[in-house]
Design an enzyme around this catalytic site. Structure first.
Site, PDB file in Angstrom:
ATOM      1  CE  LYS A  94      12.507  -6.432   7.768  1.00 36.01           C
ATOM      2  NZ  LYS A  94      11.497  -6.481   7.074  1.00 36.01           N
ATOM      3  CB  SER A 125      -0.695   0.379   1.239  1.00 37.73           C
ATOM      4  OG  SER A 125       0.015  -0.132   2.320  1.00 37.73           O
ATOM      5  CE1 TYR A 181      11.915  -3.461  10.533  1.00 38.76           C
ATOM      6  CE2 TYR A 181      14.472  -3.606   9.903  1.00 38.76           C
ATOM      7  CZ  TYR A 181      13.200  -4.257   9.847  1.00 38.76           C
ATOM      8  OH  TYR A 181      13.373  -3.275   8.030  1.00 38.76           O
TER       9      TYR A 181
HETATM   10  P1  NAP Z   1       6.605   1.142   5.249  1.00 38.41           P
HETATM   11  O1  NAP Z   1       6.546   2.179   4.607  1.00 38.41           O
HETATM   12  O2  NAP Z   1       6.417   1.468   6.871  1.00 38.41           O
HETATM   13  O3  NAP Z   1       5.188   0.344   4.731  1.00 38.41           O
HETATM   14  C1  NAP Z   1       5.495  -0.747   4.954  1.00 38.41           C
HETATM   15  C2  NAP Z   1       4.183  -1.396   5.053  1.00 38.41           C
HETATM   16  O4  NAP Z   1       4.052  -3.163   5.208  1.00 38.41           O
HETATM   17  C3  NAP Z   1       2.709  -0.981   4.442  1.00 38.41           C
HETATM   18  O5  NAP Z   1       2.257  -1.066   3.209  1.00 38.41           O
HETATM   19  C4  NAP Z   1       1.799  -1.553   5.141  1.00 38.41           C
HETATM   20  O6  NAP Z   1       0.525  -1.598   4.906  1.00 38.41           O
HETATM   21  C5  NAP Z   1       2.635  -2.614   5.272  1.00 38.41           C
HETATM   22  N1  NAP Z   1       2.402  -3.896   6.210  1.00 38.41           N
HETATM   23  C6  NAP Z   1       2.706  -3.298   7.807  1.00 38.41           C
HETATM   24  N2  NAP Z   1       2.535  -4.528   8.740  1.00 38.41           N
HETATM   25  C7  NAP Z   1       1.534  -5.500   7.558  1.00 38.41           C
HETATM   26  C8  NAP Z   1       1.259  -6.132   7.861  1.00 38.41           C
HETATM   27  N3  NAP Z   1       0.553  -6.744   9.413  1.00 38.41           N
HETATM   28  N4  NAP Z   1      -0.124  -7.454   7.705  1.00 38.41           N
HETATM   29  C9  NAP Z   1       0.037  -6.716   6.048  1.00 38.41           C
HETATM   30  N5  NAP Z   1       0.881  -5.044   5.832  1.00 38.41           N
HETATM   31  C10 NAP Z   1       1.559  -4.570   6.376  1.00 38.41           C
HETATM   32  O7  NAP Z   1       7.951   0.417   5.368  1.00 38.41           O
HETATM   33  P2  NAP Z   1       8.679  -0.057   3.815  1.00 38.41           P
HETATM   34  O8  NAP Z   1       9.999   0.969   4.537  1.00 38.41           O
HETATM   35  O9  NAP Z   1       8.485   0.316   2.552  1.00 38.41           O
HETATM   36  O10 NAP Z   1       9.194  -1.003   4.311  1.00 38.41           O
HETATM   37  C11 NAP Z   1       8.926  -2.085   3.525  1.00 38.41           C
HETATM   38  C12 NAP Z   1       9.989  -3.488   4.107  1.00 38.41           C
HETATM   39  O11 NAP Z   1      11.400  -3.125   3.666  1.00 38.41           O
HETATM   40  C13 NAP Z   1       9.552  -3.777   5.135  1.00 38.41           C
HETATM   41  O12 NAP Z   1      10.059  -5.377   5.436  1.00 38.41           O
HETATM   42  C14 NAP Z   1      10.526  -3.262   5.828  1.00 38.41           C
HETATM   43  O13 NAP Z   1      11.309  -3.870   6.949  1.00 38.41           O
HETATM   44  C15 NAP Z   1      11.915  -3.171   4.825  1.00 38.41           C
HETATM   45  N6  NAP Z   1      13.404  -2.042   5.238  1.00 38.41           N
HETATM   46  C16 NAP Z   1      12.770  -0.909   4.842  1.00 38.41           C
HETATM   47  C17 NAP Z   1      13.884  -0.182   4.798  1.00 38.41           C
HETATM   48  C18 NAP Z   1      14.407   1.527   5.574  1.00 38.41           C
HETATM   49  O14 NAP Z   1      14.744   1.759   5.337  1.00 38.41           O
HETATM   50  N7  NAP Z   1      12.781   2.273   4.881  1.00 38.41           N
HETATM   51  C19 NAP Z   1      14.832  -0.967   5.122  1.00 38.41           C
HETATM   52  C20 NAP Z   1      15.230  -2.234   5.127  1.00 38.41           C
HETATM   53  C21 NAP Z   1      14.243  -3.043   5.354  1.00 38.41           C
HETATM   54  P3  NAP Z   1      -0.550  -1.162   5.489  1.00 38.41           P
HETATM   55  O15 NAP Z   1      -0.468   0.458   5.834  1.00 38.41           O
HETATM   56  O16 NAP Z   1      -1.885  -1.126   5.027  1.00 38.41           O
HETATM   57  O17 NAP Z   1      -0.628  -2.240   7.275  1.00 38.41           O
END
Ligand code: NAP
Length: 246
Positions: free
Chosen positions: A158, A13, A154
């Protein structure tokens, strides 16, 4: 190109997941957008994909809920008749120092970030085994490789995702299914938007390429791992981190 492929992206989303969904759709895949709470945002991603000539469908469920995942996966496989690509991207943070971390904050991060991926892989792999093909991509993190103060829950989730990736890769390889992980570093999304200027500066100083990455950088890596060209790559962790962890 991913023409004719059905691709499920969890947590699509917003942030990284929505970019992966858009990229896959631009390459011709029919994209299944999973979301949990952000219905309006998920609908916007679907509209954007359709406006660009792509195909997308929305499926709401909480990835940490085993029963909800089973029901949704059955419905998806019934609707599409196949599942070619699965990206486990949904994730949350509940940061805090280990000695002060609540049990609830530990459990919720493990349930969403690690167990959620087990749920989808469990149900998707049955279909992929029947098809004798498939691509599974798990979005891990550099925190799972190097650890990170304030992120015991976290980092554990991971790191666990990397063990899950390698095990699934070994179990599924003989049927033409590849399973890989991507370990992003600092990527500009809502997840990192709350960091103070001081923390951002300190973080950027640890990145040889000198800046945070974009969701598009992770989407490009996911598109490669989902492609036919990546067919001889499995059980690997691809860092998308500007060189932060080598
Ligand atoms: P984000 O902007 O906070 O988005 C998180 C997404 O996960 C949203 O679409 C949210 O959907 C969904 N989500 C959360 N809980 C959920 C659940 N229980 N069931 C279904 N959907 C769920 O995060 P992002 O930065 O894009 O991160 C995406 C992935 O990359 C994550 O796994 C994160 O750990 C990883 N990551 C991110 C970074 C970074 O720096 N941003 C770095 C390393 C890894 P809703 O809002 O609809 O609930």
């Amino acid at each position: 190109m991913l023409k004719g492929k059905a691709a499920l992206v969890t947590g699509a989303s917003r942030g990284i997941g929505s970019e992966i969904a858009k990229r896959f759709a631009a390459e011709g895949a029919a994209v299944i957008i999973n979301f949990n709470g952000s219905k309006d945002r998920a609908e916007k991603v679907k509209r954007e994909i359709e406006a660009a000539g792509g195909a997308a469908a929305l499926y709401q469920w909480d990835v940490s809920d085993y029963g909800a995942c089973e029901t949704a996966m059955q419905a998806i496989i019934k609707e599409y008749g196949c599942l070619d690509i699965l990206v486990n991207n949904a994730g949350i943070t509940r940061d805090g120092l280990l000695m002060k971390m609540s049990e609830e904050d530990f459990d919720s991060v493990i349930s969403t970030n690690l167990k959620g991926a087990f749920h989808t892989i469990r149900f998707a792999s049955r279909q992929m085994l029947r098809q004798k093909s498939g691509r599974i991509i798990n979005i891990s993190s550099v925190s799972g490789i190097a650890g990170n103060a304030g992120q015991a829950n976290y980092a554990a989730a991971k790191a666990g995702l990397i063990g899950l990736t390698k095990t699934a890769a070994k179990e599924l390889a003989s049927r033409g299914i590849t399973v890989n992980a991507i370990a992003p570093g600092f990527i500009d999304t809502e997840m990192t938007a709350g960091l103070s200027d001081k923390i951002r500066e300190m973080a950027a100083a640890q990145i040889p390429l000198g800046a945070f990455g974009k969701p598009e950088d992770v989407a490009a890596a996911a598109a490669f791992l989902a492609s036919e060209e990546a067919g001889y790559i499995t059980g690997q962790v691809l860092h998308v981190d500007g060189g932060m962890v080598m």
